[in-house]
Design a protein around this motif. Structure first.
Motif, PDB file in Angstrom:
ATOM      1  N   ALA A   8       0.827  -1.209   0.000  1.00 16.49           N
ATOM      2  CA  ALA A   8       0.000   0.000   0.000  1.00 16.49           C
ATOM      3  C   ALA A   8       0.861   1.259   0.000  1.00 16.49           C
ATOM      4  CB  ALA A   8      -0.929  -0.011   1.208  1.00 16.49           C
ATOM      5  N   LYS A   9       1.924   1.270   0.797  1.00 13.07           N
ATOM      6  CA  LYS A   9       2.763   2.470   0.881  1.00 13.07           C
ATOM      7  C   LYS A   9       3.605   2.636  -0.380  1.00 13.07           C
ATOM      8  CE  LYS A   9       2.361   4.557   3.927  1.00 13.07           C
ATOM      9  NZ  LYS A   9       1.387   5.647   4.160  1.00 13.07           N
ATOM     10  N   GLU A  10       4.058   1.542  -0.969  1.00 17.88           N
ATOM     11  CA  GLU A  10       4.783   1.644  -2.239  1.00 17.88           C
ATOM     12  C   GLU A  10       3.884   2.235  -3.317  1.00 17.88           C
ATOM     13  OE1 GLU A  10       7.747  -2.228  -1.570  1.00 17.88           O
ATOM     14  OE2 GLU A  10       5.973  -2.373  -2.857  1.00 17.88           O
ATOM     15  N   PHE A  11       2.621   1.807  -3.335  1.00 18.16           N
ATOM     16  CA  PHE A  11       1.676   2.341  -4.307  1.00 18.16           C
ATOM     17  C   PHE A  11       1.456   3.836  -4.072  1.00 18.16           C
ATOM     18  CE2 PHE A  11      -2.478   3.466  -5.950  1.00 18.16           C
ATOM     19  CZ  PHE A  11      -2.477   2.891  -7.212  1.00 18.16           C
ATOM     20  N   GLU A  12       1.272   4.242  -2.828  1.00 19.66           N
ATOM     21  CA  GLU A  12       1.048   5.657  -2.523  1.00 19.66           C
ATOM     22  C   GLU A  12       2.257   6.497  -2.947  1.00 19.66           C
ATOM     23  OE1 GLU A  12      -0.235   6.545   1.464  1.00 19.66           O
ATOM     24  OE2 GLU A  12      -1.276   4.614   1.595  1.00 19.66           O
ATOM     25  N   LEU A  13       3.447   5.993  -2.689  1.00 21.66           N
ATOM     26  CA  LEU A  13       4.666   6.720  -3.050  1.00 21.66           C
ATOM     27  C   LEU A  13       4.787   6.851  -4.563  1.00 21.66           C
ATOM     28  CD1 LEU A  13       7.354   8.036  -2.232  1.00 21.66           C
ATOM     29  CD2 LEU A  13       8.373   5.740  -2.179  1.00 21.66           C
ATOM     30  N   LEU A  14       4.544   5.746  -5.275  1.00 22.04           N
ATOM     31  CA  LEU A  14       4.620   5.779  -6.733  1.00 22.04           C
ATOM     32  C   LEU A  14       3.573   6.720  -7.314  1.00 22.04           C
ATOM     33  CD1 LEU A  14       5.753   4.710  -9.409  1.00 22.04           C
ATOM     34  CD2 LEU A  14       4.134   2.795  -9.242  1.00 22.04           C
ATOM     35  N   LEU A  15       2.361   6.669  -6.793  1.00 21.85           N
ATOM     36  CA  LEU A  15       1.290   7.530  -7.295  1.00 21.85           C
ATOM     37  C   LEU A  15       1.615   8.997  -7.045  1.00 21.85           C
ATOM     38  CD1 LEU A  15      -1.503   7.742  -8.590  1.00 21.85           C
ATOM     39  CD2 LEU A  15      -2.503   7.492  -6.311  1.00 21.85           C
ATOM     40  N   PHE A  16       2.174   9.311  -5.879  1.00 23.78           N
ATOM     41  CA  PHE A  16       2.551  10.697  -5.587  1.00 23.78           C
ATOM     42  C   PHE A  16       3.605  11.172  -6.577  1.00 23.78           C
ATOM     43  CE2 PHE A  16       5.427  13.733  -3.561  1.00 23.78           C
ATOM     44  CZ  PHE A  16       4.539  14.771  -3.299  1.00 23.78           C
ATOM     45  N   PHE A  17       4.618  10.349  -6.818  1.00 21.00           N
ATOM     46  CA  PHE A  17       5.641  10.702  -7.800  1.00 21.00           C
ATOM     47  C   PHE A  17       5.020  10.939  -9.176  1.00 21.00           C
ATOM     48  CE2 PHE A  17       9.328   8.768  -5.318  1.00 21.00           C
ATOM     49  CZ  PHE A  17      10.046   9.946  -5.258  1.00 21.00           C
ATOM     50  N   ALA A  18       4.176  10.000  -9.612  1.00 18.53           N
ATOM     51  CA  ALA A  18       3.612  10.059 -10.961  1.00 18.53           C
ATOM     52  C   ALA A  18       2.719  11.281 -11.164  1.00 18.53           C
ATOM     53  CB  ALA A  18       2.829   8.781 -11.266  1.00 18.53           C
ATOM     54  N   LYS A  19       2.094  11.753 -10.082  1.00 17.42           N
ATOM     55  CA  LYS A  19       1.251  12.939 -10.180  1.00 17.42           C
ATOM     56  C   LYS A  19       2.068  14.234 -10.187  1.00 17.42           C
ATOM     57  CE  LYS A  19      -3.073  11.198  -8.215  1.00 17.42           C
ATOM     58  NZ  LYS A  19      -4.057  11.326  -7.096  1.00 17.42           N
ATOM     59  N   ASN A  20       3.366  14.104  -9.920  1.00 16.77           N
ATOM     60  CA  ASN A  20       4.245  15.282  -9.871  1.00 16.77           C
ATOM     61  C   ASN A  20       5.508  15.045 -10.699  1.00 16.77           C
ATOM     62  OD1 ASN A  20       2.986  17.111  -7.576  1.00 16.77           O
ATOM     63  ND2 ASN A  20       2.879  14.991  -6.858  1.00 16.77           N
ATOM     64  N   PRO A  21       5.357  14.751 -11.988  1.00 19.02           N
ATOM     65  CA  PRO A  21       6.531  14.417 -12.806  1.00 19.02           C
ATOM     66  C   PRO A  21       7.495  15.600 -12.946  1.00 19.02           C
ATOM     67  CG  PRO A  21       4.623  14.811 -14.199  1.00 19.02           C
ATOM     68  CD  PRO A  21       4.117  14.790 -12.784  1.00 19.02           C
ATOM     69  N   GLY A  22       8.772  15.276 -12.902  1.00 21.61           N
ATOM     70  CA  GLY A  22       9.796  16.290 -13.123  1.00 21.61           C
ATOM     71  C   GLY A  22      10.112  17.152 -11.917  1.00 21.61           C
ATOM     72  N   LYS A  23       9.380  16.992 -10.803  1.00 22.51           N
ATOM     73  CA  LYS A  23       9.608  17.813  -9.612  1.00 22.51           C
ATOM     74  C   LYS A  23      10.475  17.039  -8.615  1.00 22.51           C
ATOM     75  CE  LYS A  23       5.144  20.189  -9.973  1.00 22.51           C
ATOM     76  NZ  LYS A  23       3.845  20.484  -9.287  1.00 22.51           N
TER      77      LYS A  23
ATOM     78  N   PHE B 254      11.944  16.164  -4.951  1.00 22.70           N
ATOM     79  CA  PHE B 254      11.479  16.206  -3.569  1.00 22.70           C
ATOM     80  C   PHE B 254      12.587  15.709  -2.649  1.00 22.70           C
ATOM     81  CE2 PHE B 254       7.612  15.731  -6.063  1.00 22.70           C
ATOM     82  CZ  PHE B 254       6.784  16.705  -5.505  1.00 22.70           C
ATOM     83  N   THR B 255      12.750  16.383  -1.516  1.00 25.15           N
ATOM     84  CA  THR B 255      13.666  15.888  -0.501  1.00 25.15           C
ATOM     85  C   THR B 255      13.031  14.675   0.178  1.00 25.15           C
ATOM     86  OG1 THR B 255      12.742  17.252   1.274  1.00 25.15           O
ATOM     87  CG2 THR B 255      14.479  18.244  -0.091  1.00 25.15           C
ATOM     88  N   ARG B 256      13.846  13.923   0.880  1.00 21.39           N
ATOM     89  CA  ARG B 256      13.319  12.786   1.617  1.00 21.39           C
ATOM     90  C   ARG B 256      12.335  13.242   2.691  1.00 21.39           C
ATOM     91  NH1 ARG B 256      18.274  12.150  -0.091  1.00 21.39           N
ATOM     92  NH2 ARG B 256      19.009  10.157  -0.949  1.00 21.39           N
ATOM     93  N   MET B 257      12.639  14.379   3.316  1.00 17.88           N
ATOM     94  CA  MET B 257      11.741  14.912   4.342  1.00 17.88           C
ATOM     95  C   MET B 257      10.395  15.293   3.737  1.00 17.88           C
ATOM     96  SD  MET B 257      13.279  14.897   7.348  1.00 17.88           S
ATOM     97  CE  MET B 257      12.682  16.239   8.372  1.00 17.88           C
ATOM     98  N   ALA B 258      10.421  15.889   2.552  1.00 20.54           N
ATOM     99  CA  ALA B 258       9.170  16.273   1.886  1.00 20.54           C
ATOM    100  C   ALA B 258       8.351  15.039   1.536  1.00 20.54           C
ATOM    101  CB  ALA B 258       9.464  17.095   0.635  1.00 20.54           C
ATOM    102  N   LEU B 259       9.011  13.980   1.084  1.00 20.02           N
ATOM    103  CA  LEU B 259       8.299  12.746   0.750  1.00 20.02           C
ATOM    104  C   LEU B 259       7.692  12.113   2.003  1.00 20.02           C
ATOM    105  CD1 LEU B 259      10.790  11.253  -1.856  1.00 20.02           C
ATOM    106  CD2 LEU B 259       8.498  12.125  -2.320  1.00 20.02           C
ATOM    107  N   LEU B 260       8.431  12.149   3.103  1.00 14.25           N
ATOM    108  CA  LEU B 260       7.883  11.640   4.361  1.00 14.25           C
ATOM    109  C   LEU B 260       6.622  12.403   4.740  1.00 14.25           C
ATOM    110  CD1 LEU B 260      11.075  11.099   6.567  1.00 14.25           C
ATOM    111  CD2 LEU B 260       9.356   9.366   6.052  1.00 14.25           C
ATOM    112  N   ASP B 261       6.673  13.714   4.588  1.00 17.45           N
ATOM    113  CA  ASP B 261       5.525  14.542   4.949  1.00 17.45           C
ATOM    114  C   ASP B 261       4.336  14.273   4.039  1.00 17.45           C
ATOM    115  OD1 ASP B 261       4.281  16.698   6.448  1.00 17.45           O
ATOM    116  OD2 ASP B 261       4.469  17.866   4.622  1.00 17.45           O
ATOM    117  N   GLN B 262       4.578  14.157   2.720  1.00 19.48           N
ATOM    118  CA  GLN B 262       3.500  14.013   1.747  1.00 19.48           C
ATOM    119  C   GLN B 262       2.899  12.611   1.736  1.00 19.48           C
ATOM    120  OE1 GLN B 262       2.072  16.290  -0.228  1.00 19.48           O
ATOM    121  NE2 GLN B 262       3.364  17.974   0.460  1.00 19.48           N
ATOM    122  N   VAL B 263       3.731  11.590   1.894  1.00 20.00           N
ATOM    123  CA  VAL B 263       3.266  10.207   1.739  1.00 20.00           C
ATOM    124  C   VAL B 263       3.005   9.525   3.090  1.00 20.00           C
ATOM    125  CG1 VAL B 263       3.800   7.934   0.752  1.00 20.00           C
ATOM    126  CG2 VAL B 263       4.477  10.028  -0.468  1.00 20.00           C
ATOM    127  N   TRP B 264       3.880   9.780   4.049  1.00 18.32           N
ATOM    128  CA  TRP B 264       3.723   9.124   5.352  1.00 18.32           C
ATOM    129  C   TRP B 264       2.974   9.995   6.359  1.00 18.32           C
ATOM    130  CZ3 TRP B 264       7.514   7.701   2.075  1.00 18.32           C
ATOM    131  CH2 TRP B 264       7.818   6.338   1.964  1.00 18.32           C
TER     132      TRP B 264
END
Length: 236
Positions: free
Chosen positions: A159-174, A176-186
């Motif tokens: 489930a979390k891998e899917f959420e992470l991939l979907l977040f990336f795919a919705k924001n192509p070319g941008k 993100f720091t690891r901290m930003a990904l933690l905030d957005q996905v986790w």
């Protein structure tokens, strides 16, 4: 790589188009008989059809009519010595996307093919966006069905891998720091948890990248973090 079928009984024209379109990076098949060409279209899907009207076996207008009854949309450009307006109108009414009279300029035909394929790609992307499906290269993400496919093969994600991939795919070319990904996905961005992002990205790459040593989808941005491939730069 776009796949083009040429149905043309004049071998000189067929060879000329074959050489020029391959130089443009297209895959090309040629049929010199209308029935043979129609059978190829029934056997596999092409991205674009370059179609003569006067053909042995089956004329181009009938081929055009039958192609438009097939489930897969194929762009059609008619090339014909029949330059009368009535023939042009008939060809377009039967479903051709463009009509070019012989003799024609090969650079003009190539330019029209490029333009038509761009329009088809734009339409397909619009339909995918409307339905929520995201496609990048041969990776397809369906947020509604919660499914991921690489080509025709399903990809099993947590489930979390899917959420992470979907977040990336919705924001192509941008990027993100690891901290930003933690905030957005986790939902949290505490120091010391960056390894969680790294481990999930490593697992994702092992499942969706053709070559994990040179990832094309989830890319490392040195000194920043990660970004997803810009969809405009991905091969078809």
């Amino acid at each position: 790589m776009k796949h083009i079928l040429i149905i043309e009984d004049d071998p000189d024209i067929g060879d000329m188009l074959d050489i020029n379109l391959r130089d443009e990076g297209y895959r090309v098949d040629i049929a010199t008989n209308g029935l043979v060409g129609l059978n190829r279209l029934k056997a596999q899907a092409y991205d674009l059809l370059v179609l003569d009207i006067m053909l042995p076996g089956l004329d181009g207008l009938e081929i055009c009519r039958q192609v438009r009854q097939m489930p897969h949309y194929q762009a059609i450009i008619i090339i014909s010595a029949k330059s009368a307006e009535t023939q042009r109108v008939l060809g377009l009414e039967l479903g051709a996307d463009d009509y070019l009279s012989k003799p024609f300029s090969v650079p003009e035909l190539v330019a029209r093919i490029r333009a038509l394929l761009r329009r088809v790609d734009a339409l397909e992307k619009a339909v995918q966006i409307k339905s929520g499906v995201i496609t990048v290269g041969d990776l397809t993400i369906d947020p509604v069905a919660h499914e991921v496919r690489l080509g025709k093969q399903p990809v099993a994600l947590t489930a979390k891998e899917f959420e992470l991939l979907l977040f990336f795919a919705k924001n192509p070319g941008k990027a993100f720091t690891r901290m930003a990904l933690l905030d957005q996905v986790w939902g949290y961005s505490h120091d010391g948890y960056e390894h969680t992002v790294n481990s999930h990205i490593n697992r994702l790459r092992s499942k969706i990248e053709r070559d994990t040593a040179r990832p094309q989808l989830i890319q490392t941005v040195w000194g920043v973090g990660y970004k997803f491939a810009d969809t405009g730069g991905m091969p078809s």
